[in-house]
Scaffold this active site. Structure first.
Site, PDB file in Angstrom:
ATOM      1  N   SER A 170      37.667  46.659  45.667  1.00  0.00           N
ATOM      2  CA  SER A 170      37.843  45.211  45.519  1.00  0.00           C
ATOM      3  C   SER A 170      38.591  44.585  46.693  1.00  0.00           C
ATOM      4  CB  SER A 170      38.573  44.890  44.211  1.00  0.00           C
ATOM      5  OG  SER A 170      39.906  45.364  44.238  1.00  0.00           O
ATOM      6  N   LYS A 177      45.857  43.006  44.470  1.00  0.00           N
ATOM      7  CA  LYS A 177      45.097  41.787  44.739  1.00  0.00           C
ATOM      8  C   LYS A 177      45.945  40.820  45.565  1.00  0.00           C
ATOM      9  CE  LYS A 177      41.372  42.656  42.161  1.00  0.00           C
ATOM     10  NZ  LYS A 177      41.657  44.099  42.026  1.00  0.00           N
TER      11      LYS A 177
END
Length: 202
Positions: A119, A156
């Protein structure tokens, strides 16, 4: 050192984790509270048993007078799978230690986290890489963070506006994670400060 009982290991791990997280050993009262003892005296008895087995040294006259006698492994700890509700740096989560100088990173690294998934690949964080992390709960918008959402730990980019937090991937194939702080708990565990590349692609 003589083998520890299960309860003695719990006390020893609590002391070591407390030192890791706060820089100082816990008081007898804190040990009793965390492990459900009826009084600090019960904690004291376990400490004496640990001292007899050579795991700790009790320093008289100080409420935090506990010194670990087992040599700690040097290097940065590598964090593996994290159990729900437990500190990220709890002893049972540490898979191994790597001989990496924390000062190579700015700010300094406190631990390593093995990356799972792609990701964040667009900024060079690949599956299997070791992410160097500076332990802090302070983070600004735009920084890459290690965040815990309920029972899950993720890496993230942080974007926060009021009670809404977006954890943004760096890969268009993944969707942002949106957290409403009024309904869900989120904890910042640290900032990403560097990457040690997985060599499988070589």
């Amino acid at each position: 050192m003589k083998a520890l009982t299960t309860r003695q290991k719990e006390v020893f791990d609590l002391i070591r984790d407390h030192i890791t997280q706060t820089g100082m050993p816990p008081t007898r009262a804190e040990i009793a509270s965390r492990l459900g003892f009826r009084s600090p005296n019960a904690a004291e008895e376990h400490l004496k048993a640990l001292a007899r087995k050579g795991a700790i040294e009790i320093v008289s006259g100080a409420s935090r007078g506990i010194r670990l006698m087992i040599e700690e492994e040097s290097g940065l700890p590598l964090i593996g799978r994290v159990a729900a509700g437990e500190p990220l740096l709890a002893t049972q989560h540490i898979e191994s230690h790597y001989q990496v100088d924390p000062a190579l990173f700015k700010p300094h690294a406190d631990f390593l986290l093995r990356v799972s998934g792609m990701s964040m690949k667009d900024i060079g964080i690949m599956d299997g890489d070791l992410l160097a992390v500076h332990k802090t709960q302070d983070a600004c918008n735009g920084q890459v963070v290690v965040a815990r959402i309920d029972d899950d730990v993720t890496v993230k980019r942080l974007k926060r506006q009021g009670n809404i937090v977006e954890l943004l991937p760096e890969n268009s194939e993944f969707d942002p994670i949106v957290v409403d702080l009024r309904q869900q708990e989120l904890t910042i565990e640290g900032l990403a400060v560097g990457v040690i590349r997985n060599g499988n692609w070589l």
